[in-house]
Design a protein around this motif. Structure first.
Motif, PDB file in Angstrom:
ATOM      1  N   GLU A 154       0.955  -1.056  -0.186  1.00 17.28           N
ATOM      2  CA  GLU A 154       0.054   0.066   0.041  1.00 17.28           C
ATOM      3  C   GLU A 154       0.973   1.414   0.011  1.00 17.28           C
ATOM      4  O   GLU A 154       0.286   2.389  -0.249  1.00 17.28           O
ATOM      5  CB  GLU A 154      -0.972   0.053   1.103  1.00 17.28           C
ATOM      6  CG  GLU A 154      -0.352   0.130   2.545  1.00 17.28           C
ATOM      7  CD  GLU A 154       0.129  -1.383   3.034  1.00 17.28           C
ATOM      8  OE1 GLU A 154       0.528  -1.316   4.313  1.00 17.28           O
ATOM      9  OE2 GLU A 154       0.191  -2.219   2.241  1.00 17.28           O
ATOM     10  N   LEU A 155       2.261   1.101   0.219  1.00 17.44           N
ATOM     11  CA  LEU A 155       3.174   2.352   0.407  1.00 17.44           C
ATOM     12  C   LEU A 155       3.992   2.364  -0.924  1.00 17.44           C
ATOM     13  O   LEU A 155       4.622   3.303  -1.263  1.00 17.44           O
ATOM     14  CB  LEU A 155       3.876   2.163   1.532  1.00 17.44           C
ATOM     15  CG  LEU A 155       3.144   2.466   2.880  1.00 17.44           C
ATOM     16  CD1 LEU A 155       4.053   2.468   4.084  1.00 17.44           C
ATOM     17  CD2 LEU A 155       2.333   3.774   3.016  1.00 17.44           C
ATOM     18  N   GLN A 156       3.877   1.413  -1.766  1.00 21.43           N
ATOM     19  CA  GLN A 156       4.885   1.455  -3.211  1.00 21.43           C
ATOM     20  C   GLN A 156       4.511   2.476  -4.043  1.00 21.43           C
ATOM     21  O   GLN A 156       3.198   2.714  -4.082  1.00 21.43           O
ATOM     22  CB  GLN A 156       4.500  -0.057  -3.597  1.00 21.43           C
ATOM     23  CG  GLN A 156       5.541  -0.953  -2.817  1.00 21.43           C
ATOM     24  CD  GLN A 156       5.449  -2.499  -3.578  1.00 21.43           C
ATOM     25  OE1 GLN A 156       5.123  -2.488  -4.744  1.00 21.43           O
ATOM     26  NE2 GLN A 156       5.887  -3.418  -2.654  1.00 21.43           N
ATOM     27  N   GLY A 157       5.399   2.686  -5.037  1.00 20.87           N
ATOM     28  CA  GLY A 157       5.142   3.728  -6.128  1.00 20.87           C
ATOM     29  C   GLY A 157       6.291   4.307  -6.342  1.00 20.87           C
ATOM     30  O   GLY A 157       6.766   5.227  -5.276  1.00 20.87           O
ATOM     31  N   LEU A 158       6.893   4.314  -7.277  1.00 26.95           N
ATOM     32  CA  LEU A 158       8.135   5.229  -7.744  1.00 26.95           C
ATOM     33  C   LEU A 158       7.968   5.878  -8.972  1.00 26.95           C
ATOM     34  O   LEU A 158       7.686   5.217  -9.994  1.00 26.95           O
ATOM     35  CB  LEU A 158       9.415   4.229  -7.747  1.00 26.95           C
ATOM     36  CG  LEU A 158      10.687   4.640  -8.183  1.00 26.95           C
ATOM     37  CD1 LEU A 158      11.168   5.827  -7.289  1.00 26.95           C
ATOM     38  CD2 LEU A 158      11.726   3.505  -8.498  1.00 26.95           C
ATOM     39  N   ALA A 159       8.254   6.967  -8.869  1.00 24.81           N
ATOM     40  CA  ALA A 159       8.095   7.802 -10.311  1.00 24.81           C
ATOM     41  C   ALA A 159       9.196   8.563 -10.667  1.00 24.81           C
ATOM     42  O   ALA A 159      10.120   9.204  -9.645  1.00 24.81           O
ATOM     43  CB  ALA A 159       6.965   8.866 -10.211  1.00 24.81           C
ATOM     44  N   GLY A 160       9.681   8.647 -11.867  1.00 26.73           N
ATOM     45  CA  GLY A 160      10.902   9.527 -12.328  1.00 26.73           C
ATOM     46  C   GLY A 160      12.009   8.588 -12.269  1.00 26.73           C
ATOM     47  O   GLY A 160      13.235   9.104 -12.334  1.00 26.73           O
ATOM     48  N   ALA A 161      12.011   7.359 -12.125  1.00 24.46           N
ATOM     49  CA  ALA A 161      13.243   6.649 -12.210  1.00 24.46           C
ATOM     50  C   ALA A 161      14.089   6.606 -13.591  1.00 24.46           C
ATOM     51  O   ALA A 161      15.281   6.790 -13.463  1.00 24.46           O
ATOM     52  CB  ALA A 161      13.142   4.864 -11.990  1.00 24.46           C
ATOM     53  N   ASP A 162      13.605   6.713 -14.792  1.00 28.10           N
ATOM     54  CA  ASP A 162      13.979   7.036 -15.761  1.00 28.10           C
ATOM     55  C   ASP A 162      14.976   8.239 -15.780  1.00 28.10           C
ATOM     56  O   ASP A 162      15.843   8.549 -16.661  1.00 28.10           O
ATOM     57  CB  ASP A 162      12.876   7.012 -17.074  1.00 28.10           C
ATOM     58  CG  ASP A 162      12.647   5.508 -17.261  1.00 28.10           C
ATOM     59  OD1 ASP A 162      13.398   4.657 -16.989  1.00 28.10           O
ATOM     60  OD2 ASP A 162      11.458   5.652 -17.831  1.00 28.10           O
ATOM     61  N   MET A 163      14.767   9.417 -14.879  1.00 26.46           N
ATOM     62  CA  MET A 163      15.440  10.411 -14.960  1.00 26.46           C
ATOM     63  C   MET A 163      16.975  10.094 -14.378  1.00 26.46           C
ATOM     64  O   MET A 163      18.007  10.742 -14.856  1.00 26.46           O
ATOM     65  CB  MET A 163      14.887  11.477 -14.026  1.00 26.46           C
ATOM     66  CG  MET A 163      13.702  11.934 -14.400  1.00 26.46           C
ATOM     67  SD  MET A 163      12.912  13.330 -13.224  1.00 26.46           S
ATOM     68  CE  MET A 163      14.192  14.350 -13.347  1.00 26.46           C
ATOM     69  N   ILE A 164      16.820   8.968 -13.575  1.00 30.73           N
ATOM     70  CA  ILE A 164      18.259   8.728 -13.073  1.00 30.73           C
ATOM     71  C   ILE A 164      19.300   7.805 -14.187  1.00 30.73           C
ATOM     72  O   ILE A 164      20.402   8.198 -14.311  1.00 30.73           O
ATOM     73  CB  ILE A 164      18.142   7.770 -11.999  1.00 30.73           C
ATOM     74  CG1 ILE A 164      17.305   8.421 -10.892  1.00 30.73           C
ATOM     75  CG2 ILE A 164      19.531   7.478 -11.210  1.00 30.73           C
ATOM     76  CD1 ILE A 164      16.858   7.505  -9.686  1.00 30.73           C
ATOM     77  N   ALA A 165      18.567   6.917 -14.903  1.00 32.34           N
ATOM     78  CA  ALA A 165      19.208   6.055 -15.753  1.00 32.34           C
ATOM     79  C   ALA A 165      18.115   5.122 -16.330  1.00 32.34           C
ATOM     80  O   ALA A 165      17.226   4.428 -15.739  1.00 32.34           O
ATOM     81  CB  ALA A 165      20.360   5.199 -15.228  1.00 32.34           C
ATOM     82  N   PRO A 166      18.276   4.893 -17.515  1.00 29.88           N
ATOM     83  CA  PRO A 166      17.416   3.771 -18.358  1.00 29.88           C
ATOM     84  C   PRO A 166      17.542   2.415 -17.572  1.00 29.88           C
ATOM     85  O   PRO A 166      18.876   2.339 -17.536  1.00 29.88           O
ATOM     86  CB  PRO A 166      17.494   3.940 -19.790  1.00 29.88           C
ATOM     87  CG  PRO A 166      19.224   4.339 -19.789  1.00 29.88           C
ATOM     88  CD  PRO A 166      19.286   5.392 -18.651  1.00 29.88           C
ATOM     89  N   SER A 167      16.790   1.614 -17.519  1.00 30.13           N
ATOM     90  CA  SER A 167      17.009   0.277 -16.987  1.00 30.13           C
ATOM     91  C   SER A 167      17.032  -0.762 -18.015  1.00 30.13           C
ATOM     92  O   SER A 167      15.884  -0.693 -18.878  1.00 30.13           O
ATOM     93  CB  SER A 167      15.979   0.014 -15.763  1.00 30.13           C
ATOM     94  OG  SER A 167      16.251  -1.428 -15.539  1.00 30.13           O
ATOM     95  N   PRO A 168      17.972  -1.585 -18.145  1.00 28.16           N
ATOM     96  CA  PRO A 168      18.008  -2.735 -19.087  1.00 28.16           C
ATOM     97  C   PRO A 168      17.021  -3.843 -18.734  1.00 28.16           C
ATOM     98  O   PRO A 168      16.591  -4.803 -19.488  1.00 28.16           O
ATOM     99  CB  PRO A 168      19.285  -3.437 -19.096  1.00 28.16           C
ATOM    100  CG  PRO A 168      19.967  -2.983 -17.807  1.00 28.16           C
ATOM    101  CD  PRO A 168      19.205  -1.756 -17.347  1.00 28.16           C
ATOM    102  N   LEU A 169      16.393  -3.690 -17.502  1.00 28.88           N
ATOM    103  CA  LEU A 169      15.581  -4.896 -17.065  1.00 28.88           C
ATOM    104  C   LEU A 169      14.020  -4.424 -17.135  1.00 28.88           C
ATOM    105  O   LEU A 169      13.637  -3.367 -16.876  1.00 28.88           O
ATOM    106  CB  LEU A 169      15.721  -4.983 -15.643  1.00 28.88           C
ATOM    107  CG  LEU A 169      17.317  -5.217 -15.045  1.00 28.88           C
ATOM    108  CD1 LEU A 169      17.180  -5.651 -13.632  1.00 28.88           C
ATOM    109  CD2 LEU A 169      17.719  -6.666 -15.698  1.00 28.88           C
ATOM    110  N   ALA A 170      13.129  -5.282 -17.835  1.00 23.52           N
ATOM    111  CA  ALA A 170      11.718  -5.054 -18.078  1.00 23.52           C
ATOM    112  C   ALA A 170      11.177  -5.011 -16.518  1.00 23.52           C
ATOM    113  O   ALA A 170      10.120  -4.249 -16.424  1.00 23.52           O
ATOM    114  CB  ALA A 170      11.045  -5.993 -18.806  1.00 23.52           C
TER     115      ALA A 170
END
Length: 450
Positions: A154-170
């Motif tokens: 119920e506390l999860q949720g992350l926005a803007g991670a692509d601003m840090i670096a693109p992830s090669p993991l789906a």
């Protein structure tokens, strides 16, 4: 407690939000150590320090056991664990995770700090040391994702991670994240010669930074800059020539030096090229990263289809392609020797002038009859070759090789003005503006080309 290797399903509104990302490559406001800074808004998680998250600390230590050795403010092993048991905020936790993930990948980093942002409740600057910029940024992203996935659903949720670096993991999974970081670190790790020079520089308190993933290293700052690549140093002109042949690296260094240069992005697929063009803004220039003689270079690409075509043209000459902001103006070549401008020439792209009778193909043949034109650089001028690029370029103006231009109507044949593609040069040494002369001299000096 959520398992980070299992897709969590539908997510509620984001509670963690990345607001800014910065990379400090030298001394900065917060430290003399090069660091990544991630500005993180905890949102509602500001009300949930680690002591109010049952099971979080144990789950985190299970996935990143090296955190047990982090001293944190206590200055001895176990200090971070004690802080988390007493209650600390998740930005601080992410800082330590980013550091430890890099160490697990093979790096040797330790310094970090997390500070609240003035007048912005719940917002923190999360800062951590890095050895390699790309590894550090990806470790920062994975740290945020691990912290998020260990939270109650119920506390999860992350926005803007692509601003840090693109992830090669789906989908984030800790074992895969570590595999990616270790492979990246191994691939770009310094060779023994470069590593030994860097260690000696550190022993002598000489600041250094890595300029690319091929062991090009800068020692010092400002007028004291020296560059090395393995056992070769900038005391010769070899490194300067290598830098100048890499268009993306040259642009980046010039921008960092405060000199005007177009923004650009290196891409390796047509999809990346289209996305880069949209981000930069049409029209764009597309060229091979390490090409020469104007091969594979196209300008004024103003639609998706043209960008796709331009990418294929450039990729025929290099595995990496540069999508670049277009500056409108003339094409000039400037010669700097000993820090002084000695010559300047305006380059005019290959063109023919209509006579009202001949086709463009015939006009090109007549142009090539000029005895000064030969193949390659064997003569003062180069013969104009009819190829796919020429045909495509004149088509953008509504012509084909069979078109008959009106008398006196000039027809530009190619987008680039290289002599090797049939262009001509006009001396303009006495006409160059002093500001442009100064920029050229500074660029040559900064890259050590003179």
């Amino acid at each position: 407690m959520n398992n980070p290797e299992i897709e969590p399903g539908l997510q509620p509104a984001q509670t963690l939000r990345v607001q800014e990302v910065a990379v400090y490559r030298g001394p900065h406001l917060y430290s003399r150590t090069k660091m990544v800074r991630i500005q993180l808004d905890l949102g509602s998680l500001e009300q949930y320090p680690t002591n109010l998250l049952p099971g979080f600390v144990d789950a985190l230590l299970k996935h990143v056991p090296g955190l047990r050795e982090h001293g944190c403010s206590y200055g001895e092993p176990g200090g971070l664990v004690l802080r988390m048991e007493e209650g600390t905020w998740l930005g601080h936790v992410a800082e330590h995770v980013a550091i430890e993930l890099q160490n697990m990948a093979g790096a040797d980093v330790a310094r970090g700090k997390t500070r609240s942002v003035t007048n912005m409740p719940g917002v923190y600057n999360v800062m951590f040391e890095y050895e390699n910029e790309d590894v550090g940024l990806l470790a920062g992203r994975f740290a945020m994702e691990l912290v998020n996935f260990l939270l109650p659903i119920e506390l999860q949720g992350l926005a803007g991670a692509d601003m840090i670096a693109p992830s090669p993991l789906a989908l984030f999974a800790m074992p895969e994240a570590l595999r990616v970081l270790r492979a990246m670190h191994s691939e770009i790790a310094f060779g023994p010669t470069t590593a030994s020079i860097v260690r000696e520089a550190e022993a002598r308190s000489i600041p250094w930074r890595r300029l690319d993933n091929s062991s090009l290293v800068q020692l010092g700052y400002g007028k004291h800059i020296k560059r090395i690549r393995a056992s070769c140093s900038s005391l010769t002109s070899e490194i300067a020539a290598e830098i100048a042949s890499d268009k993306e690296l040259t642009n980046r260094l010039l921008i960092e030096a405060g000199l005007p240069a177009p923004l650009g992005t290196v891409v390796s697929s047509v999809e990346e090229a289209v996305e880069a063009a949209r981000t930069i803004g049409l029209p764009v220039v597309i060229k091979p990263v390490d090409g020469n003689h104007g091969r594979g270079v196209n300008i004024g690409l103003s639609s998706q289809s043209e960008v796709e075509w331009g990418f294929e043209q450039a990729r025929a000459h290099s595995s990496q392609v540069l999508v670049e902001q277009q500056f409108v103006g003339g094409d000039h070549r400037i010669l700097v020797i000993g820090g002084r401008l000695v010559a300047a020439a305006k380059r005019v792209p290959a063109q023919v002038v209509g006579d009202g009778r001949g086709t463009i193909a015939q006009l090109i043949d007549r142009k090539n009859e000029d005895p000064r034109r030969g193949n390659g650089h064997e003569s003062a001028l180069t013969r104009i070759s009819i190829d796919e690029c020429l045909i495509h370029y004149i088509a953008r103006s509504g012509y084909t090789l069979a078109s008959v231009p009106e008398w006196g109507n000039p027809v530009m044949l190619l987008p680039t003005a290289n002599l090797s593609t049939g262009g001509t040069a006009i001396d303009c040494t006495e006409d160059i503006h002093p500001d442009n002369a100064l920029i050229a001299c500074r660029a040559a000096l900064f890259l050590a080309l003179t």
